[in-house]
Design an enzyme around this catalytic site. Structure first.
Site, PDB file in Angstrom:
ATOM      1  N   ASN A  57     -11.885  -3.239  -0.076  1.00 19.59           N
ATOM      2  CA  ASN A  57     -10.713  -3.540   0.895  1.00 19.59           C
ATOM      3  C   ASN A  57     -11.355  -4.032   2.411  1.00 19.59           C
ATOM      4  O   ASN A  57     -11.562  -5.258   2.484  1.00 19.59           O
ATOM      5  CB  ASN A  57      -9.903  -2.128   1.114  1.00 19.59           C
ATOM      6  CG  ASN A  57      -8.861  -2.385   2.004  1.00 19.59           C
ATOM      7  OD1 ASN A  57      -8.151  -3.412   1.899  1.00 19.59           O
ATOM      8  ND2 ASN A  57      -8.780  -1.421   2.962  1.00 19.59           N
ATOM      9  N   GLU A  58     -11.575  -3.023   3.073  1.00 18.01           N
ATOM     10  CA  GLU A  58     -11.754  -3.579   4.399  1.00 18.01           C
ATOM     11  C   GLU A  58     -13.078  -3.095   4.945  1.00 18.01           C
ATOM     12  O   GLU A  58     -13.352  -2.362   5.846  1.00 18.01           O
ATOM     13  CB  GLU A  58     -10.592  -2.901   5.515  1.00 18.01           C
ATOM     14  CG  GLU A  58     -10.531  -3.566   6.758  1.00 18.01           C
ATOM     15  CD  GLU A  58      -9.591  -2.914   7.589  1.00 18.01           C
ATOM     16  OE1 GLU A  58      -8.564  -3.362   7.940  1.00 18.01           O
ATOM     17  OE2 GLU A  58      -9.709  -1.359   7.795  1.00 18.01           O
ATOM     18  N   GLU A  66       0.990  -1.102  -0.054  1.00 21.43           N
ATOM     19  CA  GLU A  66      -0.086   0.124  -0.004  1.00 21.43           C
ATOM     20  C   GLU A  66       0.852   1.168   0.090  1.00 21.43           C
ATOM     21  O   GLU A  66       2.026   1.103   0.545  1.00 21.43           O
ATOM     22  CB  GLU A  66      -0.764  -0.086   1.458  1.00 21.43           C
ATOM     23  CG  GLU A  66      -1.688   1.325   1.103  1.00 21.43           C
ATOM     24  CD  GLU A  66      -2.725   1.179   2.383  1.00 21.43           C
ATOM     25  OE1 GLU A  66      -2.718   0.393   3.344  1.00 21.43           O
ATOM     26  OE2 GLU A  66      -3.584   2.014   2.138  1.00 21.43           O
TER      27      GLU A  66
HETATM   28  O1  AHR Z   1      -2.106  -1.439   6.577  1.00 22.06           O
HETATM   29  C1  AHR Z   1      -2.794  -0.308   7.254  1.00 22.06           C
HETATM   30  C2  AHR Z   1      -4.456  -0.290   6.901  1.00 22.06           C
HETATM   31  O2  AHR Z   1      -4.809  -1.083   8.024  1.00 22.06           O
HETATM   32  C3  AHR Z   1      -4.724  -0.723   5.758  1.00 22.06           C
HETATM   33  O3  AHR Z   1      -4.759   0.521   4.729  1.00 22.06           O
HETATM   34  C4  AHR Z   1      -6.434  -0.882   5.988  1.00 22.06           C
HETATM   35  O4  AHR Z   1      -6.692  -2.032   5.290  1.00 22.06           O
HETATM   36  C5  AHR Z   1      -6.190  -1.240   7.602  1.00 22.06           C
HETATM   37  O5  AHR Z   1      -7.102  -0.565   8.145  1.00 22.06           O
END
Ligand code: AHR
Length: 699
Positions: free
Chosen positions: A415-416, A58
């Site tokens: 993503n999350e 990232e």
């Molecule tokens: O790894 C850092 C962050 O942690 C990522 O961007 C996210 O997906 C998670 O919350």
């Protein structure tokens, strides 16, 4: 905007500080009698997925610009919101009669700002300095391609002086304009039309924080744009290539996959600031920069100058995956901005009316996108990666120099993300991808927490939808990792598989700037990973997160690899990951202990695999105790036993030990041979150690 730190109250925080579990609070008595671990070589389990141990990339902590992507000029096209960010007039630009960021007759409609400088009196100070990304790292004898677009205006400017010079303390232009010159050249032959000039500079010295000085020769007006200083030394000598030492650290890991581009960066703080892969391909000079969503996320580590140039874009990510032998795993936005920030959502179905995002340079096609926009982006991405030259998006890949398909097999949808809003969007998204590409493996999200109601509901629904892979994230204290080594023991063996997509032990707390990449964190991750390997029928992918951090420009700690502008080092966590990913084996082998003792009992953790390619049994052992511990490894049913084994040992008596730029090998693996004289292999584990034994023997 919500701040990441207070917003992130994970349910798992409730686990922190638990005591009296199976694995903690036990006396650490020296053990004299060896513990027997029976490796059932004759009862092989699941194959180890080729994707098992991979990488999460990232653009956080200056991982891309200022890191893996080695362009040395910050804000090279003057397109950032603050157009002169990274640039400073020498001595307050006193020697220039005027300077401005103009957009009159720019190079192109996308690259529509440039710097115009005018000097009425000739002066060696008539110009600007670019500070780089916390300075520019250059090496003695190293060659750097300087390129720039220039256009001569009124007056008699006869040339541009280009000087690479050492920076002073602080390394910004504030440090004064007279650092020692490391390389110099003049660009002449200026015309009244935009023209690109390119010249190679050779540095006379090594400097971690050099800077680039551009001054006018003569008097008059000169326009500048797309100023670049790019090392010739890139991985595989690619023209728009990546930083060699950082790629090498990745390649050395033998990674099974590369997840990109994140992470929350996929989502953006709002939908306008989401990651749009189509904006990151094609001519590098035409890629429009975007603010990095990590710039102000943490008030205590605010980085207002953090942008994404997209010089490292999706084509480069695919190429990197290929270069390091990893399956590419792009993660796409599902029509949701970060739920820790604006939580903006794209409507499902219908056409959105023009809204707050209208007119943004990052919204060329839609005023405000609907879910359909995101689905189409995913379909187009698959065509870009795998399509023939005759397809519209395949043709773009071919035009960028990659005729063969990238053979994309996995994509992540979201993503999350969490909650019903995610599941409502995921389902039509997944169905549309499957309708066109039935063989595509789709990664879905279980949200930011590894347990709790939202996690359970998401998992249940995704399994009902027959999701191929669920992405679980856990950032927790080291003891959580040791206590949860059995996490996957009771997961269903059929159907949906698991991607441990982001995990890292936090020595203090999530988001704390005091977190360290300590040996305690790393050995606890090693212990936990025995549980991943033992459950290779359920877990098929795992990656530590985040991957990279610049020592002068990070927002989030801990991170696997740290670097400055010249050097890099792997943390103890890096070495743990590397020991797993370079010793995966091909087939899981069960490991039993006497009297039904569980994995992790007495702080002894283990897993085993057979490597059918090399004819070896690989045993991974974690001794989380300050005493040496003898073990007997009983290889039940082993065939063709050899005599010489090889041990790789990562150990430190000090659980607080860390690596650093000064001591990169403070905690680093050591290799040693050991004798194998019978199927009962004896070995003594060092105190606080992670050991990988390769024993010649077939199943
Ligand atoms: O790894 C850092 C962050 O942690 C990522 O961007 C996210 O997906 C998670 O919350």
């Amino acid at each position: 905007m919500l701040n990441f730190l207070p917003a992130r109250t994970y349910p798992l925080a409730a686990c922190l500080g638990l005591s009296g579990s199976l694995l903690t609070g036990l006396p650490t008595l020296a053990q004299t009698a060896p513990t027997t671990l029976t490796v059932q070589v004759n009862k092989p389990g699941a194959p180890i997925a080729k994707t098992m141990y991979g990488l999460f990339f990232e653009d956080i902590n200056f991982a891309a610009d200022g890191g893996l992507y080695p362009e040395l000029v910050k804000n090279k096209s003057f397109e950032l919101d603050e157009h002169l960010l990274g640039w400073r007039g020498i001595r307050g630009a006193a020697a220039l009669s005027t300077y401005t960021v103009s957009s009159q007759q720019p190079i192109s409609a996308t690259n529509n700002h440039f710097l115009r400088m005018t000097a009425t009196t000739a002066s060696p100070d008539a110009g600007f300095i670019n500070e780089g990304f916390r300075g520019m790292g250059v090496k003695q004898g190293g060659e750097y391609t300087f390129s720039v677009y220039l256009r001569k205006g009124a007056g008699g400017v006869s040339g541009l002086n280009v000087t690479l010079e050492e920076g002073g303390p602080g390394a910004g232009p504030e440090a004064g304009p007279s650092g020692k010159a490391l390389a110099h050249t003049r660009i002449t032959g200026l015309t009244t039309e935009w023209k690109k000039y390119s010249v190679v500079l050779k540095s006379a010295g090594t400097a971690e924080k050099a800077r680039l000085k551009l001054t006018l020769e003569g008097t008059g007006t000169l326009d500048l744009d797309v100023v670049s200083l790019f090392p010739k030394d890139t991985y595989k000598n690619r023209e728009n290539g990546l930083r060699t030492d950082l790629v090498q650290l990745l390649k050395d890991m033998n990674p099974g996959f590369l997840r990109f581009p994140g992470g929350c960066i996929v989502e953006g703080r709002n939908l306008t600031e989401r990651y749009q892969w189509k904006e990151t391909i094609g001519d590098v000079a035409s890629r429009v920069p975007l603010v990095n969503r990590w710039n102000m996320e943490f008030k205590h580590r605010s980085t207002p100058d953090y942008y994404q140039s997209f010089g490292l874009g999706f084509f480069e990510y695919f190429q990197l995956s290929e270069d390091i032998g990893a399956e590419p795993v792009p993660i796409l936005n599902v029509g949701m901005a970060c739920q820790f920030n604006s939580a903006e959502m794209a409507p499902i179905g219908g056409t959105a009316a023009a809204g707050p995002n209208a007119g943004s340079p990052h919204n060329h096609e839609d005023d405000d996108p609907t879910l359909e926009t995101f689905i189409q982006d995913a379909l187009d991405l698959i065509e870009f990666a795998n399509g023939p030259a005759s397809s519209p998006w395949g043709a773009k890949r071919v035009a960028m120099g990659h005729a063969a398909p990238f053979n994309l097999k996995y994509i992540g949808i979201g993503n999350e993300q969490w909650g019903p809003q995610y599941l409502e969007r995921y389902e039509p998204f997944m169905k549309a991808v499957k309708a066109k590409y039935p063989n595509m493996n789709i990664v879905s999200s279980a949200g930011p927490s590894p347990d709790g109601e939202l996690f359970d509901k998401a998992t249940q629904r995704l399994r009902e939808l027959k999701a191929e892979v669920i992405d679980e994230h856990y950032y927790a204290k080291p003891e959580w990792f040791r206590q949860n080594v059995g996490r996957y023991d009771n997961y269903p063996t059929t159907g949906t598989k698991i991607f441990a997509g982001e995990y890292a032990a936090q020595s203090v707390a999530i988001g704390s700037p005091d977190n360290k990449n300590s040996w305690d964190c790393a050995i606890s991750e090693a212990a936990f990973m025995t549980g991943l390997e033992r459950n290779a029928d359920k877990v098929i992918m795992a990656s530590y997160a985040p991957l990279f951090a610049h020592v002068d420009a990070w927002q989030w700690t801990p991170d696997m690899i740290w670097f400055d502008n010249l050097k890099a080092y792997g943390t103890p966590n890096y070495y743990v990951q590397k020991m797993y990913s370079t010793n995966p084996g091909t087939t899981m082998l069960p490991v039993q202990r006497a009297a039904g003792a569980k994995n992790g009992q007495d702080n002894l953790f283990s897993s085993a695999t057979a490597d059918d390619k090399t004819g070896e049994i690989i045993v991974k052992l974690v001794n989380y105790s300050p005493q040496a511990r003898p073990v007997t490894i009983a290889l039940q049913g082993v065939k063709k036993l050899g005599k010489a084994g090889r041990a790789t040992v990562l150990a430190s008596a000090d659980l607080n030990a860390v690596n650093s730029l000064e001591q990169p090998q403070n905690v680093a693996p050591k290799e040693e041979p050991f004798k194998v004289s019978s199927p009962n292999v004896t070995y003594t584990l060092a105190p606080n150690s992670f050991t990988v034994l390769r024993i010649p023997g077939k199943r």
